[in-house]
Enzyme design. Structure first.
Site, PDB file in Angstrom:
ATOM      1  N   ASP A  91       0.850  -1.178   0.000  1.00 20.80           N
ATOM      2  CA  ASP A  91       0.000   0.000   0.000  1.00 20.80           C
ATOM      3  C   ASP A  91       0.892   1.237   0.000  1.00 20.80           C
ATOM      4  OD1 ASP A  91       1.044   0.082   2.538  1.00 20.80           O
ATOM      5  OD2 ASP A  91      -0.854  -0.096   3.603  1.00 20.80           O
ATOM      6  N   ASP A 129       1.597   4.845   2.094  1.00 17.12           N
ATOM      7  CA  ASP A 129       1.344   5.589   3.339  1.00 17.12           C
ATOM      8  C   ASP A 129       1.839   7.020   3.212  1.00 17.12           C
ATOM      9  OD1 ASP A 129       0.489   3.156   4.405  1.00 17.12           O
ATOM     10  OD2 ASP A 129       2.459   2.683   5.213  1.00 17.12           O
ATOM     11  N   ASP A 163      -3.064   4.797   2.909  1.00 15.05           N
ATOM     12  CA  ASP A 163      -3.265   5.183   4.311  1.00 15.05           C
ATOM     13  C   ASP A 163      -2.809   6.627   4.487  1.00 15.05           C
ATOM     14  OD1 ASP A 163      -4.023   2.567   4.695  1.00 15.05           O
ATOM     15  OD2 ASP A 163      -2.193   1.972   5.745  1.00 15.05           O
TER      16      ASP A 163
END
Length: 489
Positions: free
Chosen positions: A324, A326, A413
Site C-alpha cells: 500500500d 502511506d 493510508d
C-alpha cells in the site's frame, strides 16, 4: 519403432500469448515427459509462453521434485550464459499461476536456491565486526547478503504469527534482522560466533540449509494445508489471522468458498478486500505511489496551501514495491489540521475515484504518555482508503491490450499528526517494524525512556523531550542518526 513426440513451440495455435515478459521452461527431469506435455498444453491454453528447449531467453525455469543440488548441477551443464539470473522455481509457482490465470509474484517459497550460495564448511571463518543486538545501532540496507537464510526465517515468523505465538515471532524476527544487517554473507558456521539474537533454533535452520540446500522444517510449513490457506485468506484486505483461522476451521479452503458461503457476514473492509482483490493483492510500484501522491497533494492543497505530504513506509526506505502507500499530512500551524481528512475524502469522492474509506477520528485526548506496547495503534486521526488510480497518470506506464480497464485500485493510508508530534510520527510510520521495535526497546532498557509515535518521555526526569526532526530524537537517545534507507531491519 517408438513414435517421436511432436516438438513443443512457444506459440499456441489457437491461443494468443498474453504474458510476453514471462517465458517458461518445464524441466522434464523427475517430472516425466507426459506430465510435462500436459502442463505445457495447460499453460499455453491460458496464454503463457512455454519453450521446449532451454535457452537464455527463458525467464522462469520450473522444476518438480528436484533436489536443489541436482537441479543446479544439471543447469550449469546446459550452456546457459548466466543461469543465476533466471528464476529457478518449484512447481508450486506454476500451479498458483495457473489457478490465478496470470503469473503470480515470485516469493521466497517458490525459489529453488542455488547450493553454491550456501555455507561452505571448508572455508575459513569470515570475521565480522561487532554487531549490536539493537537494529537501531545497525545500518541495514536493502542489500541483503543472507537472503537464503532470512527467507527461511520469515516463513517461520509468518507461521508463528498465524498461531499467535508472539515469543517465537520475536526471537526469529530479531535473528533475521541481524542477518540482514551483515555486510557480507555467512560462509561457514563459525561466522555465526559472537552474533547476537541467533538462538539454537535459528542456528539449526542455518546449518540444515548449509547441509541440504533447504530446511525440512520450512519445507514442511510451506506444504502444510493450514499455512497455505491462512496465507491465502490473510492476503485479503481486512482479514487477520484470527478470522482466517475461523474460516479454516469451518472447512473453507478457497476465497471462492468464503465469498459464496451465506453464513459468513463480511464487514465493510473485508467486502472491499474481496471486491478489489485482483488489484490490491498485487504490489504497488514506486511510480504508482508517486502518482497517488500527486492526487493526494492536489486534493489536500484545496483545504490548505500549507499542507505538506510525506511518503512514508517502505517507499521512504528505498523499496521499489509495496502493498500500500502511506502518507503523513501536516500543517505547520497548530490545530489547523482539524477537518483535513474529511475534506480530502469528500473531494476524492466527488472526483469519482474513492472506492473505499474508513476514517478513524483522533483519540489523542486519551493518550497520557508513550506506551510500552508496540502493537497498539497510535491516536492520530487517520483514514484507510482504496482509490482508483488511472493508469495514464503513472509515469512510464505502457498500455496492456488485454487489460479490461484503464485504472487500478490502490490501498492508501493517510495520517494527520499534530505539528508537535510530526517528527515522532514520521519516525514511527517510516519503519521498518523491527527497527522501530528495537528503537523503543533501546530507549526503555538503555536510556530509561519511553518512545512511541507521539513523543519521547524521560522517566528519570519525568519530562517530555521535544523534537522537530528525526535527528533530534536520535540525539536525545544518544544514537548516531540512521538514514531511512538504512532502516530495513
Amino acid at each position: 519403432m517408438k513414435r517421436r513426440q511432436p516438438e513443443v513451440t512457444c506459440a499456441h495455435p489457437k491461443q494468443e500469448t498474453k504474458f510476453r515478459d514471462v517465458i517458461m521452461y518445464l524441466v522434464e527431469r523427475r517430472m516425466g515427459k507426459s506430465r510435462r506435455m500436459f502442463l505445457t498444453s495447460l499453460a499455453r491454453s491460458k496464454g503463457f509462453c512455454v519453450e521446449d528447449t532451454l535457452s537464455d531467453k527463458v525467464t522462469h525455469i520450473i522444476a518438480e521434485a528436484n533436489p536443489a543440488h541436482e537441479l543446479w548441477s544439471w543447469l550449469h551443464g546446459q550452456s546457459l550464459t548466466d543461469p543465476d539470473s533466471t528464476n529457478v522455481l518449484d512447481i508450486s509457482w506454476f500451479t498458483e499461476s495457473m489457478e490465478a490465470g496470470r503469473p503470480v509474484l515470485v516469493e521466497a517459497k517458490h525459489c529453488i536456491q542455488k547450493p553454491s550460495l550456501q555455507l561452505k564448511k571448508t572455508l575459513p571463518a569470515n570475521p565480522l565486526p561487532t554487531v549490536s543486538q539493537y537494529a537501531c545501532q545497525r545500518r541495514t540496507t536493502l542489500d541483503n547478503h543472507n537472503k537464503v537464510f532470512t527467507d527461511a526465517l520469515e516463513v517461520l515468523i509468518e507461521n508463528y504469527e498465524f498461531s499467535d505465538n508472539k515469543g517465537a515471532c520475536v526471537g526469529f524476527r530479531r535473528a533475521a534482522s541481524v542477518l540482514k544487517s551483515l555486510p557480507k554473507p555467512l560462509r561457514c558456521l563459525k561466522d555465526m560466533e559472537g552474533l547476537p539474537c541467533l538462538g539454537d533454533d535459528t542456528k539449526a535452520i542455518i546449518e540444515e540449509i548449509y547441509e541440504c540446500g533447504s530446511s525440512s522444517r520450512v519445507e514442511n510449513i510451506l506444504s502444510d494445508e493450514k499455512y497455505q490457506t491462512l496465507k491465502l485468506f490473510t492476503s485479503v484486505f481486512g482479514v487477520g489471522p484470527k478470522t482466517g483461522d475461523k474460516w479454516y476451521r469451518r472447512g473453507l479452503r478457497a476465497l471462492e468458498q468464503v465469498h459464496s458461503e451465506p453464513s459468513i457476514q463480511l464487514n465493510k473492509m473485508q467486502a472491499a478486500g474481496f471486491l478489489y482483490y485482483e488489484d490490491i493483492s498485487k504490489p504497488v510500484s514506486r511510480a504508482e505511489a508517486k502518482a497517488v501522491g500527486c492526487i493526494i497533494e492536489e486534493v489536500a492543497s484545496c483545504f490548505s496551501s500549507s499542507v505538506t505530504i510525506t511518503l512514508t513506509g517502505g517507499f521512504r526506505r528505498g523499496k521499489e514495491f509495496g502493498h500500500d502507500v502511506d502518507f503523513l499530512l501536516s500543517i505547520p500551524e497548530p490545530g489547523k489540521e482539524d477537518g483535513l481528512l474529511p475534506a480530502v475524502i469528500d473531494r476524492l469522492r466527488k472526483q469519482g475515484i474513492l472506492l473505499y474509506s474508513d476514517l478513524q477520528e483522533s483519540t489523542l485526548q486519551q493518550w497520557k504518555r508513550p506506551s510500552r506496547c508496540f502493537d497498539s495503534m497510535d491516536h492520530f486521526q487517520k483514514c484507510f482508503l482504496i482509490v482508483k488510480l488511472w493508469t495514464r497518470l503513472v509515469e512510464g506506464h505502457r498500455e496492456d491490450p488485454s487489460s479490461r480497464r484503464d485504472w487500478k485500485a490502490v490501498r492508501v493510508d493517510l495520517v494527520v499528526p499534530p505539528v508537535d508530534c510530526y517528527a515522532f510520527a514520521l519516525l514511527g510510520w517510516s519503519g521498518s517494524t523491527q527497527f522501530e521495535r528495537d528503537l523503543r526497546r533501546f530507549a526503555r532498557l538503555e536510556r530509561r525512556m519511553l518512545l512511541d509515535n507521539h513523543a519521547l518521555y524521560d522517566k528519570t526526569t519525568n519530562t517530555f523531550l521535544q523534537a522537530k526532526t528525526e535527528e533530534d530524537i536520535f540525539a536525545h537517545l544518544g544514537l548516531d542518526y540512521i538514514e531511512p534507507w538504512q532502516r530495513n531491519a
